[in-house]
Design a protein around this motif. Structure first.
Motif, PDB file in Angstrom:
ATOM      1  N   ASN A  84     -28.618 -85.465  19.687  1.00 36.88           N
ATOM      2  CA  ASN A  84     -29.962 -84.900  19.562  1.00 36.88           C
ATOM      3  C   ASN A  84     -30.727 -85.688  18.512  1.00 36.88           C
ATOM      4  N   ARG A  85     -31.865 -85.162  18.070  1.00 34.75           N
ATOM      5  CA  ARG A  85     -32.763 -85.913  17.188  1.00 34.75           C
ATOM      6  C   ARG A  85     -32.775 -85.384  15.756  1.00 34.75           C
ATOM      7  N   ILE A  86     -31.739 -84.643  15.364  1.00 33.07           N
ATOM      8  CA  ILE A  86     -31.701 -84.034  14.038  1.00 33.07           C
ATOM      9  C   ILE A  86     -30.573 -84.655  13.218  1.00 33.07           C
ATOM     10  N   ALA A  87     -30.948 -85.176  12.043  1.00 38.47           N
ATOM     11  CA  ALA A  87     -29.972 -85.760  11.132  1.00 38.47           C
ATOM     12  C   ALA A  87     -29.983 -85.021   9.804  1.00 38.47           C
ATOM     13  N   LYS A  88     -28.823 -84.948   9.195  1.00 36.83           N
ATOM     14  CA  LYS A  88     -28.743 -84.519   7.798  1.00 36.83           C
ATOM     15  C   LYS A  88     -28.914 -85.783   6.972  1.00 36.83           C
ATOM     16  N   SER A  89     -30.078 -85.949   6.357  1.00 33.98           N
ATOM     17  CA  SER A  89     -30.334 -87.168   5.604  1.00 33.98           C
ATOM     18  C   SER A  89     -29.470 -87.191   4.344  1.00 33.98           C
ATOM     19  N   ALA A  90     -29.330 -88.390   3.801  1.00 32.50           N
ATOM     20  CA  ALA A  90     -28.412 -88.574   2.677  1.00 32.50           C
ATOM     21  C   ALA A  90     -28.870 -87.807   1.452  1.00 32.50           C
ATOM     22  N   MET A  91     -27.937 -87.072   0.887  1.00 32.60           N
ATOM     23  CA  MET A  91     -28.117 -86.438  -0.415  1.00 32.60           C
ATOM     24  C   MET A  91     -26.869 -86.737  -1.229  1.00 32.60           C
ATOM     25  N   SER A  92     -27.026 -86.796  -2.538  1.00 27.64           N
ATOM     26  CA  SER A  92     -25.861 -86.967  -3.388  1.00 27.64           C
ATOM     27  C   SER A  92     -25.187 -85.608  -3.539  1.00 27.64           C
ATOM     28  N   ASP A  93     -24.158 -85.362  -2.719  1.00 31.02           N
ATOM     29  CA  ASP A  93     -23.507 -84.050  -2.757  1.00 31.02           C
ATOM     30  C   ASP A  93     -22.663 -83.872  -4.008  1.00 31.02           C
ATOM     31  N   SER A  94     -22.308 -84.987  -4.666  1.00 31.11           N
ATOM     32  CA  SER A  94     -21.606 -84.943  -5.951  1.00 31.11           C
ATOM     33  C   SER A  94     -20.279 -84.186  -5.863  1.00 31.11           C
ATOM     34  N   LEU A  95     -19.588 -84.365  -4.749  1.00 33.48           N
ATOM     35  CA  LEU A  95     -18.338 -83.632  -4.533  1.00 33.48           C
ATOM     36  C   LEU A  95     -17.103 -84.526  -4.594  1.00 33.48           C
ATOM     37  N   GLY A  96     -17.281 -85.799  -4.944  1.00 32.85           N
ATOM     38  CA  GLY A  96     -16.117 -86.652  -5.135  1.00 32.85           C
ATOM     39  C   GLY A  96     -15.271 -86.159  -6.297  1.00 32.85           C
ATOM     40  N   ASP A  97     -14.034 -86.643  -6.359  1.00 33.85           N
ATOM     41  CA  ASP A  97     -13.082 -86.099  -7.330  1.00 33.85           C
ATOM     42  C   ASP A  97     -13.117 -86.785  -8.695  1.00 33.85           C
ATOM     43  N   GLY A  98     -14.008 -87.751  -8.873  1.00 31.53           N
ATOM     44  CA  GLY A  98     -14.059 -88.488 -10.133  1.00 31.53           C
ATOM     45  C   GLY A  98     -13.289 -89.783 -10.097  1.00 31.53           C
ATOM     46  N   THR A  99     -12.480 -89.984  -9.052  1.00 31.26           N
ATOM     47  CA  THR A  99     -11.793 -91.262  -8.857  1.00 31.26           C
ATOM     48  C   THR A  99     -12.367 -92.005  -7.657  1.00 31.26           C
ATOM     49  N   GLY A 100     -13.507 -91.513  -7.142  1.00 31.07           N
ATOM     50  CA  GLY A 100     -14.141 -92.157  -5.997  1.00 31.07           C
ATOM     51  C   GLY A 100     -13.627 -91.691  -4.654  1.00 31.07           C
ATOM     52  N   HIS A 101     -12.823 -90.644  -4.629  1.00 37.36           N
ATOM     53  CA  HIS A 101     -12.229 -90.183  -3.376  1.00 37.36           C
ATOM     54  C   HIS A 101     -12.799 -88.834  -2.925  1.00 37.36           C
ATOM     55  N   PRO A 102     -12.797 -88.600  -1.613  1.00 41.89           N
ATOM     56  CA  PRO A 102     -13.264 -87.309  -1.077  1.00 41.89           C
ATOM     57  C   PRO A 102     -12.341 -86.167  -1.483  1.00 41.89           C
ATOM     58  N   THR A 103     -12.875 -84.964  -1.386  1.00 40.85           N
ATOM     59  CA  THR A 103     -12.142 -83.755  -1.736  1.00 40.85           C
ATOM     60  C   THR A 103     -12.144 -82.788  -0.559  1.00 40.85           C
ATOM     61  N   ALA A 104     -11.275 -81.792  -0.639  1.00 44.95           N
ATOM     62  CA  ALA A 104     -11.231 -80.771   0.416  1.00 44.95           C
ATOM     63  C   ALA A 104     -12.571 -80.035   0.544  1.00 44.95           C
ATOM     64  N   PRO A 105     -13.245 -79.656  -0.569  1.00 41.23           N
ATOM     65  CA  PRO A 105     -14.569 -79.039  -0.417  1.00 41.23           C
ATOM     66  C   PRO A 105     -15.562 -79.957   0.304  1.00 41.23           C
ATOM     67  N   GLN A 106     -15.514 -81.236   0.032  1.00 41.67           N
ATOM     68  CA  GLN A 106     -16.407 -82.176   0.715  1.00 41.67           C
ATOM     69  C   GLN A 106     -16.111 -82.202   2.214  1.00 41.67           C
ATOM     70  N   ASN A 107     -14.844 -82.181   2.563  1.00 42.26           N
ATOM     71  CA  ASN A 107     -14.476 -82.116   3.985  1.00 42.26           C
ATOM     72  C   ASN A 107     -15.081 -80.879   4.635  1.00 42.26           C
ATOM     73  N   ARG A 108     -14.982 -79.738   3.936  1.00 43.35           N
ATOM     74  CA  ARG A 108     -15.499 -78.493   4.511  1.00 43.35           C
ATOM     75  C   ARG A 108     -17.022 -78.545   4.657  1.00 43.35           C
ATOM     76  N   LEU A 109     -17.706 -79.152   3.698  1.00 43.00           N
ATOM     77  CA  LEU A 109     -19.162 -79.228   3.759  1.00 43.00           C
ATOM     78  C   LEU A 109     -19.610 -79.995   5.002  1.00 43.00           C
ATOM     79  N   TYR A 110     -19.031 -81.163   5.236  1.00 43.58           N
ATOM     80  CA  TYR A 110     -19.469 -81.965   6.378  1.00 43.58           C
ATOM     81  C   TYR A 110     -18.968 -81.392   7.697  1.00 43.58           C
ATOM     82  N   GLN A 111     -17.865 -80.683   7.663  1.00 46.55           N
ATOM     83  CA  GLN A 111     -17.413 -79.949   8.847  1.00 46.55           C
ATOM     84  C   GLN A 111     -18.411 -78.846   9.186  1.00 46.55           C
ATOM     85  N   ARG A 112     -18.895 -78.159   8.170  1.00 44.82           N
ATOM     86  CA  ARG A 112     -19.862 -77.075   8.394  1.00 44.82           C
ATOM     87  C   ARG A 112     -21.140 -77.624   9.017  1.00 44.82           C
TER      88      ARG A 112
END
Length: 399
Positions: free
Chosen positions: A21-49
Motif C-alpha cells: 500500500n502507500r503508507i510508510a512509517k517514516s524514520a524516527m529515532s526509536d532509541s531502543l538499541g541496547d547501548g552496544t549497537g544491537h537490537p533488543t526484544a522491545p525493539q522487535n515488538r515495536l516493529y512487529q506491532r
C-alpha cells in the motif's frame, strides 16, 4: 479511482519491489538499541506491532555504519563485527503481515553525540552548542564503501531495503548545506559539488546490493535555516537523482542544528512540504514519498490522489495508533487524536513520542501528557546509562 482506495493500492518501485500500500512509517529515532549497537526484544515488538498494523514499510531511524558517529547511544550499529543474528531477528519481526522493514543508513557527522563520538563534518565548526573537526579527503572517500557494506549486510540478514539519510542536518545533509560545507575542493562550493558525496554513496550502495533491492533517499526540501540548503538547490538534487538508481525519494525538511526551528513551526495545517513536492514532481519520474504533517486520512488520500506523491510517511500518528493503516482501511479513526502540550519545554514533545515508542514496545499506556518534565528525565536517564555501556563496549570492540 475513489480517494478512499488510493492509499491501499500497491506501489511497484523501479527495482521491481512491490509495496502493498502507500503508507510508510517514516524514520524516527526509536532509541531502543541496547547501548552496544544491537537490537533488543522491545525493539522487535515495536516493529512487529507496526507490521501487524497494516503499513507497507517501516524505516528504522539512524542505523550506523560505524560506532564513532552515532546520533544517540540508542542507535543501532551494523557492520561486519555486529552480532548478525540479532539483526536477523529484528528483520523477521518487522516483515510480518506483508510489511517491509528498511534500515535508514546514518552518519551524524558534525551532530554526532559528543559523549560517545568525536564529531566530524564537511568543515570544521566552532559554534555555540556545535563544534566539530573537518573530515579529511581520505575519510570522505571511504564513506561510500562504508554505507555500501552496511547496506549489503542489511540485505543478507533479511531487511527489505535501505534508506540513505540525506536530511535533517546529518552528514550527507551537511555536505549539501552551505552552512556546514565550507570546503573549497570538489566536495564544496556549487551544489553540483556539494551533492557529489550523496551521489557516490547511492552508486556504491547500488553496486553492493544489486538491481532488485530497494534504495530510498531521505532529502530535505530545505534546511529551514538562513544561509542553508535552499529549495532551489534541493530541486537541483532531485533533478540529479533522476539519473541514479534510487527507488524512492522521501521529502522532508528542517535540521537538528542547535536552535533551529522545528519543521512544524510556521508550517500551517496539513503536510509541511507539499508545495515543494509539487515542484519536485515535475523534475523526476522517481516515486516520491512525503513525510511531515499528515494528521488525517483525508490529507493522506489527497496527496496520493492528486498525483503529487506516491507514498505518505507517517511518524507520530503511528506512535499514537500503531494500527492506523488497518483502521483507515475500515473507515475508522480517520482523524487520530493528537495530544496538545501546554508550555512544552524544549525537547519535551520529541521525548514524549520517543518514550511513547518505548511504552508501545512494552505494551503499556502512553506517557502522561502533563508530565513532560518527568518524561525528559526518564529519557535522559536512559541515555546516561547507555553512554556508559556504549563507551565500555566500543572501547573493547572497535567497530
Amino acid at each position: 479511482m475513489p480517494k478512499s482506495d488510493v492509499l491501499f493500492e500497491p506501489l511497484t518501485l523501479p527495482c521491481g519491489e512491490v509495496l502493498k500500500n502507500r503508507i510508510a512509517k517514516s524514520a524516527m529515532s526509536d532509541s531502543l538499541g541496547d547501548g552496544t549497537g544491537h537490537p533488543t526484544a522491545p525493539q522487535n515488538r515495536l516493529y512487529q506491532r507496526w507490521a501487524q498494523g497494516g503499513l507497507a514499510v517501516s524505516i528504522i531511524g539512524e542505523v550506523q555504519c560505524l560506532s564513532g558517529f552515532a546520533e544517540k547511544p540508542g542507535n543501532l550499529v551494523l557492520n561486519e563485527n555486529s552480532e548478525l543474528e540479532l539483526f536477523r531477528k529484528l528483520a523477521k519481526y518487522g516483515c510480518e503481515n506483508g510489511a517491509k522493514l528498511w534500515l535508514q543508513l546514518g552518519h551524524a557527522g558534525a551532530l554526532s553525540y559528543a559523549p560517545t563520538s568525536s564529531p566530524k563534518g564537511p568543515s570544521a565548526l566552532d559554534l555555540p552548542g556545535l563544534s566539530c573537526e573537518e573530515l579529511t579527503r581520505d575519510e570522505i572517500k571511504s564513506l561510500p564503501s562504508q554505507f555500501a557494506k552496511t547496506a549489503l549486510l542489511a540485505k543478507q540478514v533479511g531487511f527489505g531495503g535501505v534508506q540513505v539519510h540525506g536530511a535533517h542536518g546529518f552528514l550527507l545533509s551537511q555536505f549539501l548545506s552551505p552552512l556546514f560545507n565550507k570546503r573549497t575542493d570538489d566536495y564544496g562550493g556549487e551544489i553540483s559539488n556539494r551533492m557529489r558525496l550523496l551521489l557516490e554513496v547511492i552508486e556504491a550502495v547500488r553496486t553492493a546490493v544489486g538491481d532488485t533491492f530497494p534504495i530510498a533517499l531521505k532529502l530535505n526540501s530545505s534546511d529551514q535555516l538562513e544561509g542553508g540548503l535552499s529549495e532551489e538547490e534541493a530541486l537541483d538534487v532531485v533533478g540529479a537523482l533522476e539519473e541514479t538508481s534510487v527507488d524512492l525519494i522521501d521529502i522532508s525538511g528542517g535540521t537538528y542544528f542547535p536552535g533551529a526551528k522545528a519543521a512544524s513551526d510556521g508550517a500551517g495545517k496539513g503536510p509541511y512540504f507539499i508545495e515543494f513536492a509539487k515542484r519536485a514532481r515535475g523534475l523526476t519520474t522517481k516515486p516520491l514519498m512525503l513525510t511531515g504533517g499528515f494528521k488525517t486520512r483525508a490529507q493522506a488520500e489527497e496527496a496520493i490522489a492528486c498525483g503529487v506523491v506516491d507514498m505518505v510517511g507517517l511518524a507520530r500518528a503511528l506512535v499514537l495508533e500503531p494500527s492506523l493503516p488497518n483502521l483507515w482501511q475500515k473507515n475508522e479513526r480517520l482523524e487520530p487524536n493528537f495530544p496538545r502540550f501546554k508550555n512544552a519545554p524544549e525537547g519535551g514533545v520529541t521525548a514524549w513520542y520517543t518514550m511513547g515508542m518505548t511504552n508501545i514496545s512494552n505494551e503499556i499506556e502512553m506517557p502522561d501528557t502533563g508530565s513532560l518534565e518527568k518524561v525528559i528525565q526518564d529519557y535522559e536517564a536512559r541515555d546516561q546509562k547507555r553512554i556508559e555501556v556504549w563507551q565500555k563496549y566500543f572501547s573493547e570492540n572497535t567497530i
